[in-house]
Scaffold this active site. Structure first.
Site, mmCIF file in Angstrom:
data_model
loop_
_atom_site.group_PDB
_atom_site.id
_atom_site.type_symbol
_atom_site.label_atom_id
_atom_site.label_comp_id
_atom_site.label_asym_id
_atom_site.label_seq_id
_atom_site.Cartn_x
_atom_site.Cartn_y
_atom_site.Cartn_z
ATOM 1 N N SER A 39 7.384 -3.484 8.839
ATOM 2 C CA SER A 39 8.708 -3.468 8.175
ATOM 3 C C SER A 39 8.831 -2.116 7.483
ATOM 4 O O SER A 39 7.820 -1.419 7.264
ATOM 5 C CB SER A 39 8.815 -4.587 7.124
ATOM 6 O OG SER A 39 8.046 -4.249 5.972
ATOM 7 N N THR A 93 -1.105 -2.445 1.089
ATOM 8 C CA THR A 93 -1.038 -3.754 1.724
ATOM 9 C C THR A 93 -1.859 -3.798 3.017
ATOM 10 O O THR A 93 -1.941 -2.794 3.739
ATOM 11 C CB THR A 93 0.436 -4.122 2.012
ATOM 12 O OG1 THR A 93 0.472 -5.248 2.872
ATOM 13 C CG2 THR A 93 1.212 -3.013 2.672
ATOM 14 N N LYS A 116 4.215 1.888 2.281
ATOM 15 C CA LYS A 116 2.839 1.840 1.771
ATOM 16 C C LYS A 116 1.930 2.766 2.598
ATOM 17 O O LYS A 116 0.977 3.336 2.074
ATOM 18 C CB LYS A 116 2.314 0.406 1.815
ATOM 19 C CG LYS A 116 3.103 -0.568 0.935
ATOM 20 C CD LYS A 116 2.787 -0.372 -0.539
ATOM 21 C CE LYS A 116 3.436 -1.429 -1.399
ATOM 22 N NZ LYS A 116 3.051 -1.330 -2.812
ATOM 23 N N TYR A 130 9.345 -1.699 4.430
ATOM 24 C CA TYR A 130 8.528 -1.839 3.214
ATOM 25 C C TYR A 130 7.072 -1.478 3.515
ATOM 26 O O TYR A 130 6.459 -0.671 2.805
ATOM 27 C CB TYR A 130 8.618 -3.289 2.659
ATOM 28 C CG TYR A 130 7.380 -3.659 1.899
ATOM 29 C CD1 TYR A 130 7.159 -3.148 0.621
ATOM 30 C CD2 TYR A 130 6.374 -4.447 2.477
ATOM 31 C CE1 TYR A 130 5.978 -3.425 -0.058
ATOM 32 C CE2 TYR A 130 5.198 -4.725 1.814
ATOM 33 C CZ TYR A 130 5.008 -4.214 0.545
ATOM 34 O OH TYR A 130 3.836 -4.472 -0.113
ATOM 35 N N HIS A 131 6.515 -2.124 4.563
ATOM 36 C CA HIS A 131 5.098 -1.879 4.846
ATOM 37 C C HIS A 131 4.859 -0.396 5.204
ATOM 38 O O HIS A 131 3.822 0.162 4.850
ATOM 39 C CB HIS A 131 4.612 -2.787 5.983
ATOM 40 C CG HIS A 131 4.440 -4.232 5.577
ATOM 41 N ND1 HIS A 131 5.411 -5.186 5.783
ATOM 42 C CD2 HIS A 131 3.409 -4.882 4.982
ATOM 43 C CE1 HIS A 131 4.982 -6.367 5.332
ATOM 44 N NE2 HIS A 131 3.777 -6.215 4.842
HETATM 45 N N1 USQ Z 1 6.144 -16.449 7.438
HETATM 46 C C1 USQ Z 1 6.413 -17.679 8.021
HETATM 47 N N2 USQ Z 1 7.241 -18.524 7.345
HETATM 48 C C2 USQ Z 1 7.788 -18.233 6.126
HETATM 49 C C3 USQ Z 1 7.488 -16.986 5.551
HETATM 50 C C4 USQ Z 1 6.664 -16.113 6.242
HETATM 51 O O1 USQ Z 1 5.949 -17.986 9.109
HETATM 52 O O2 USQ Z 1 8.537 -19.071 5.588
HETATM 53 C C5 USQ Z 1 5.230 -15.522 8.158
HETATM 54 C C6 USQ Z 1 5.819 -14.157 8.469
HETATM 55 O O3 USQ Z 1 6.492 -14.167 9.708
HETATM 56 C C7 USQ Z 1 4.576 -13.285 8.471
HETATM 57 C C8 USQ Z 1 3.619 -13.975 7.518
HETATM 58 O O4 USQ Z 1 4.134 -15.281 7.302
HETATM 59 O O5 USQ Z 1 3.982 -13.293 9.730
HETATM 60 C C9 USQ Z 1 3.515 -13.291 6.162
HETATM 61 O O6 USQ Z 1 4.821 -13.166 5.611
HETATM 62 P P1 USQ Z 1 5.053 -13.163 4.029
HETATM 63 O O7 USQ Z 1 6.513 -13.239 3.775
HETATM 64 O O8 USQ Z 1 4.185 -14.170 3.379
HETATM 65 O O9 USQ Z 1 4.413 -11.780 3.623
HETATM 66 P P2 USQ Z 1 4.822 -10.281 3.973
HETATM 67 O O10 USQ Z 1 6.245 -10.135 4.308
HETATM 68 O O11 USQ Z 1 3.824 -9.759 4.936
HETATM 69 O O12 USQ Z 1 4.620 -9.559 2.564
HETATM 70 C C10 USQ Z 1 3.831 -10.104 1.506
HETATM 71 C C11 USQ Z 1 4.274 -9.442 0.216
HETATM 72 C C12 USQ Z 1 3.976 -7.944 0.309
HETATM 73 C C13 USQ Z 1 2.508 -7.735 0.620
HETATM 74 C C14 USQ Z 1 2.122 -8.467 1.910
HETATM 75 C C15 USQ Z 1 0.643 -8.444 2.196
HETATM 76 O O13 USQ Z 1 5.651 -9.673 -0.010
HETATM 77 O O14 USQ Z 1 4.341 -7.335 -0.928
HETATM 78 O O15 USQ Z 1 2.261 -6.371 0.797
HETATM 79 O O16 USQ Z 1 2.471 -9.884 1.753
HETATM 80 S S1 USQ Z 1 0.330 -8.460 3.923
HETATM 81 O O17 USQ Z 1 1.059 -9.576 4.535
HETATM 82 O O18 USQ Z 1 -1.078 -8.566 4.113
HETATM 83 O O19 USQ Z 1 0.864 -7.219 4.453
#
Ligand code: USQ
Length: 391
Positions: free
Chosen positions: A179, A144, A185, A181-182
């Site tokens: 997190s 990720t 990875k 989770y992260h």
């Molecule tokens: N966020 C909001 N509002 C929401 C949901 C999320 O503002 O309703 C924000 C979070 O605070 C965060 C960002 O959006 O700053 C991304 O959150 P997310 O829930 O879309 O994604 P994340 O938890 O980072 O994880 C997801 C996948 C994971 C993958 C990752 C890629 O669940 O499997 O590894 O995206 S990355 O984000 O590039 O690490």
């Protein structure tokens, strides 16, 4: 090519298998249905209805004459993975079978430990099984972009040249995940790098951004839908925002919404993974791809969803800033490099405007299902409250 897809029932696994079959590859797949089960446990469900795996496979057989050789089991079980790899002898193995939710991993000690065990052990099992049974095979592992965190400098693709106290070296870029989770990875990446160094295992480590979308070129019928999660534990930002608009719920940027991430459409994700498989690393190579199309702040995306919804449906959409449940920088520098996939031929097809219209069109047929999920949309999983005693 013979490809084994671990996590073939998932959001990305299923459309990847469809794409590989349509390109003439032989596809085997494994899944334990972990995500289906854990999503149910938080009283949620996929917003788009999805078929059972056996129905998906029958539909595939009836419509294309092709099917996936399926193995039901858990890749954190070494016997399962050794037996399956001995039987299939794949040229490439795509590892998508990890616990993929950051909020799930932050629910409490039980979920944090489960995420550590499932993710790190499954990758270790795979590393050893490949070394022992099919040492020439290519491991394409889903990591990720979140491994890097949000440093105040540019993010290279895995490695960078560094000068310290007058000496230079080419080193892995420091990781700083947000997190449990992260972090799993990050640990996987370290283990893969080490396996490559000791045994020369051929590895592609994919740092993928947040994926959005309901469709790929191969998903043309509702019977082929891939899962689409929108709840606070399993749903991701842009997909959630579209569902929120369609269900007349507020769109929820966390905090100020200045968090910036790399995003890519489901179609682009599948294209990139396919390129990674069809253009494998050289013997003995460990390579890292930063896999995304564009980067956006959460607030930019919230505004874009609002604009598209209001234009297409003629109703107002509300944006509601909710207190950020995560511990993360809400405003920060973000400039990741993403060059290698483009050099191998990746031309992003994502068109945010068109993709959002398509997602909303698909979701609008299932408003009743989204209505039923209203109770699980608002964030409840708070990083600072994660405790061994809470769940
Ligand atoms: N966020 C909001 N509002 C929401 C949901 C999320 O503002 O309703 C924000 C979070 O605070 C965060 C960002 O959006 O700053 C991304 O959150 P997310 O829930 O879309 O994604 P994340 O938890 O980072 O994880 C997801 C996948 C994971 C993958 C990752 C890629 O669940 O499997 O590894 O995206 S990355 O984000 O590039 O690490």
């Amino acid at each position: 090519m013979k490809v084994l897809v671990l996590g073939v029932d998932g959001y990305i696994g299923w459309p990847l298998a469809l794409r590989l079959l349509s390109r003439g590859h032989q596809v085997s797949g494994a899944d334990s249905f972990f995500t289906r089960k854990r999503v149910k446990e938080v009283s949620s469900d996929s917003a788009l209805p999805i078929q059972s795996f056996s129905r998906r496979n029958s539909f595939l057989r009836d419509t294309t004459g092709k099917e996936i050789e399926f193995f039901r089991g858990d890749v954190s079980d070494p016997d399962f993975i050794y037996d399956m790899i001995s039987e299939t002898e794949p040229d490439a193995i795509v590892h998508l079978a990890e616990q993929r939710s950051a909020p799930y991993s932050m629910l409490g000690l039980k979920q944090a430990s489960e995420t550590m065990q499932k993710n790190i052990i499954s990758t270790m099992n795979l590393i050893y099984a490949v070394k022992d049974i099919v040492p020439e095979s290519h491991i394409l592992k889903l990591g990720t972009m979140g491994e890097y965190g949000t440093p105040n400098v540019d993010i290279p693709e895995g490695f960078f040249e560094v000068e310290f106290n007058g000496r230079k070296d080419y080193l892995p870029f420091p990781k700083n995940a947000g997190s449990w989770y992260h972090w799993t990875k990050v640990h996987d990446s370290n283990n893969l790098m080490f396996a490559n160094r000791v045994w020369g295992t051929r590895i592609t480590d994919v740092m993928q951004g947040v994926v959005y979308g309901t469709r790929t070129a191969d998903i043309v019928d509702a019977n082929q839908f891939t899962r689409f999660d929108i709840d606070e534990v399993w749903g991701t930002a842009l997909n959630r925002f579209c569902a929120q608009a369609i269900a007349s719920l507020p769109i929820t940027p966390y905090g100020k919404g200045g968090q910036t991430r790399g995003f890519l459409s489901l179609e682009d994700s599948i294209t990139c993974l396919t390129i990674g498989l069809e253009k494998p690393p050289a013997k003995g190579e460990y390579r890292v791809f930063n896999q995304f199309d564009q980067h956006y702040s959460v607030m930019e995306l919230a505004l874009k969803v609002k604009e598209v919804y209001e234009k297409e449906y003629g109703h107002k959409a509300e944006i509601k800033h909710v207190p950020n449940p995560r511990v993360e920088k809400e405003e920060h520098y973000y400039k990741p490099e993403s060059r290698k996939l483009r050099e191998l031929g990746y031309k992003p097809q994502g068109d945010l405007q068109k993709d959002l219209v398509r997602i909303m069109e698909d979701l609008s047929g299932y408003r009743d299902r989204i209505e039923k999920l209203k109770q699980v949309i608002m964030p409840k999983t708070v990083w600072e409250k994660s405790s061994g005693f809470s769940h």
